[in-house]
Design a protein around this motif. Structure first.
Motif, short mmCIF file in Angstrom:
data_model
loop_
_atom_site.label_atom_id
_atom_site.label_comp_id
_atom_site.label_asym_id
_atom_site.label_seq_id
_atom_site.Cartn_x
_atom_site.Cartn_y
_atom_site.Cartn_z
N LEU A 1 -18.73 39.10 8.80
CA LEU A 1 -18.48 37.90 8.02
C LEU A 1 -18.58 36.63 8.86
O LEU A 1 -19.17 35.62 8.42
CB LEU A 1 -17.10 37.98 7.35
CG LEU A 1 -16.68 36.79 6.49
CD1 LEU A 1 -17.70 36.51 5.39
CD2 LEU A 1 -15.29 37.04 5.88
N GLY A 2 -18.04 36.66 10.07
CA GLY A 2 -18.09 35.48 10.93
C GLY A 2 -19.51 35.12 11.30
O GLY A 2 -19.89 33.93 11.30
N LEU B 1 -17.38 25.73 4.10
CA LEU B 1 -17.84 26.93 3.41
C LEU B 1 -16.63 27.59 2.76
O LEU B 1 -15.52 27.53 3.28
CB LEU B 1 -18.53 27.88 4.40
CG LEU B 1 -19.09 29.20 3.89
CD1 LEU B 1 -20.39 29.55 4.63
CD2 LEU B 1 -18.10 30.36 4.04
N VAL C 1 -10.70 30.66 2.71
CA VAL C 1 -10.79 32.01 2.17
C VAL C 1 -9.85 32.11 0.97
O VAL C 1 -8.65 31.85 1.09
CB VAL C 1 -10.40 33.07 3.22
CG1 VAL C 1 -10.45 34.48 2.61
CG2 VAL C 1 -11.31 32.98 4.44
N VAL D 1 -13.61 27.24 7.28
CA VAL D 1 -13.82 28.10 6.10
C VAL D 1 -12.51 28.31 5.35
O VAL D 1 -11.50 28.68 5.94
CB VAL D 1 -14.40 29.47 6.52
CG1 VAL D 1 -14.45 30.42 5.33
CG2 VAL D 1 -15.79 29.30 7.13
N VAL E 1 -15.09 31.29 1.05
CA VAL E 1 -15.25 32.75 0.96
C VAL E 1 -14.34 33.26 -0.15
O VAL E 1 -13.13 32.99 -0.15
CB VAL E 1 -14.88 33.44 2.29
CG1 VAL E 1 -14.84 34.96 2.11
CG2 VAL E 1 -15.88 33.07 3.38
N THR F 1 -10.00 28.87 10.00
CA THR F 1 -9.84 29.35 8.63
C THR F 1 -8.56 28.82 7.99
O THR F 1 -7.61 28.44 8.67
CB THR F 1 -9.80 30.89 8.59
OG1 THR F 1 -8.64 31.35 9.29
CG2 THR F 1 -11.04 31.50 9.19
N ILE G 1 -19.65 32.55 0.38
CA ILE G 1 -19.90 33.97 0.64
C ILE G 1 -18.92 34.77 -0.20
O ILE G 1 -17.72 34.48 -0.23
CB ILE G 1 -19.72 34.31 2.13
CG1 ILE G 1 -20.75 33.57 2.99
CG2 ILE G 1 -19.85 35.83 2.36
CD1 ILE G 1 -20.58 33.80 4.48
N ALA H 1 -21.19 26.90 9.28
CA ALA H 1 -19.79 26.59 8.99
C ALA H 1 -18.90 26.75 10.22
O ALA H 1 -19.05 27.71 10.97
CB ALA H 1 -19.28 27.50 7.87
N ILE I 1 -14.54 30.32 14.19
CA ILE I 1 -14.44 29.55 12.94
C ILE I 1 -12.98 29.36 12.57
O ILE I 1 -12.20 30.31 12.56
CB ILE I 1 -15.21 30.26 11.81
CG1 ILE I 1 -16.70 30.28 12.14
CG2 ILE I 1 -14.95 29.59 10.46
CD1 ILE I 1 -17.53 31.12 11.20
N LEU J 1 -14.02 36.06 11.01
CA LEU J 1 -14.36 34.64 11.08
C LEU J 1 -13.85 34.01 12.38
O LEU J 1 -14.57 33.26 13.04
CB LEU J 1 -13.76 33.90 9.87
CG LEU J 1 -14.39 34.21 8.51
CD1 LEU J 1 -13.48 33.72 7.38
CD2 LEU J 1 -15.77 33.57 8.40
N ALA K 1 -21.19 33.55 8.25
CA ALA K 1 -20.71 32.18 8.02
C ALA K 1 -21.31 31.23 9.05
O ALA K 1 -21.69 30.09 8.73
CB ALA K 1 -19.18 32.15 8.08
#
Length: 383
Positions: A22-23, A91, A36, A34, A93, A62, A134, A31, A60, A55, A26
């Protein structure tokens, strides 16, 4: 040949353990912040933490929105919007079932376009480009990961609003069947029968075309073969994989041909009696198949020919009635109610429900015309 415009907007990444990518995915979308969106059940199962860890390994930052509920409402979306406006993600998720994915789309509509969710009820209401998203589905049912529609209920009226725009398609659908193994048996049943309904309804809609039929057909092959197996053995990863991929393909079919009367019948039942969507669709679908079969029985027969001779599938010789019985049998095997009368729905309310079902947008795509009278007969048949 029926004209169509098929433009794939969603990259599909499939395989056990893929949530750990996933990371990386992204990051490919540029991104670094993010949001979620997930629900308490998925968070409790540990899936959300696994996605967030992936992520964070990619550097990233989060932020978790945990306010998703089943059949998300405008209140859920507004709460997510407030958090997103403070965090300013690059972004989004949606990690969970259809509710998490729909809520993510709803948040994106408002964060990027302003206003309120009701402003996006209908098709093509987004006036600005939306943030990339995503989807990480943890159930095998809605196919929301490959659709550009969000189903959001108005918190005051309880009306379920279909809000669609091509800008609301997920950039990536990350399908990891390992995430579906922890589904409770009832969730497996409800989402599974919904996916089967998607395959069968999309195959016969007024908008069916060569692209949608390819996805409907493959979805039917995967779902009809594996549904009973995941009901009997929830740990069968191969069967879970088939269900998740089948649900995804059925979502692509919906995106290209819409749905039919079974979903029109289901929505009022959920609105007024809190009957889960999958249960409501499962009750309606066998009767809709019989109803449609009067005019498009040959289409159903063509689908049955795809699996002729295969073990466990309904055989072409049984025709429309055999297909309807097969679907009803799947629902019974999964422990779902077989009659509307088992769901505490007063018979005297069927006319009111039929009037509401006639206003559902999916009914307009049914291959055989349905109005209040026809929908009432279908409710009565299911009762």
């Amino acid at each position: 040949m029926v004209p169509f415009d098929f433009h794939p907007r969603t990259r599909i990444v499939f395989g056990p353990g893929k949530v750990d990518a996933l990371g990386e995915l992204a990051g490919e979308l540029g991104a670094r912040r993010v949001l979620v969106a997930s629900d308490p059940g998925i968070i409790g199962a540990g899936h959300t933490a696994r996605g967030i860890a992936a992520l964070e390994r990619a550097g990233i930052q989060t932020c978790l929105f945990d306010g998703v509920t089943e059949n998300p409402t405008t209140d859920n979306v507004e709460a997510g919007v407030k958090l997103a406006q403070r965090f300013e993600p690059e972004l989004l998720v949606g990690l969970g079932g259809g509710s998490s994915m729909d809520c993510t789309k709803g948040i994106n509509f408002i964060v990027t376009g302003g206003g309120r969710m009701q402003d996006y009820w209908g098709v093509g209401k987004a006036t600005r480009e939306m943030l990339p998203m995503i989807a990480v589905p943890t159930t095998a049912g809605t196919g929301s990961e490959t659709q550009s529609f969000a189903l959001i209920s108005d918190a005051e009226t309880h009306v379920k609003m279909a809000c669609g725009d091509k800008k609301a398609a997920f950039r990536v659908a990350l399908l990891d069947p390992e995430l579906t193994v922890t589904q409770p048996p009832r969730v497996t049943a409800l989402t599974g029968i919904d996916a089967v309904a998607h395959a069968l309804e999309t195959y016969v809609t007024r908008l069916r075309n060569p692209a949608s039929l390819a996805f409907s057909r493959e979805a039917w092959l995967l779902l009809a073969e594996n549904f009973a197996q995941v009901v009997d053995d929830s740990t069968d990863l191969e069967a879970r994989s088939g269900m998740q991929l089948g649900a995804c393909f059925a979502g692509l079919a919906i995106e290209n041909s819409m749905l039919g009367a079974a979903h029109a019948l289901a929505n009022p039942l959920t609105t007024h009696f809190d009957i889960p969507h999958g249960q409501a669709v499962g009750l309606a679908l066998p009767h809709v198949i019989r109803f449609n079969g009067v005019e498009v029985g040959a289409w159903y027969h063509d689908l049955l020919e795809c699996t002729a001779g295969a073990n466990g599938f309904p055989q072409p010789a049984g025709g429309v009635e055999g297909l309807a019985d097969f679907v009803a049998g799947l629902a019974r095997r999964a422990g779902l109610a077989g009659r509307l009368s088992e769901c505490n729905v007063p018979r005297e309310q069927l006319p009111q429900l039929a009037a509401e079902a006639a206003r559902q947008w999916t009914g307009g795509f049914n291959p055989r015309k349905v109005g209040e009278e026809e929908l009432l007969r279908l409710y009565e048949a299911a009762y």
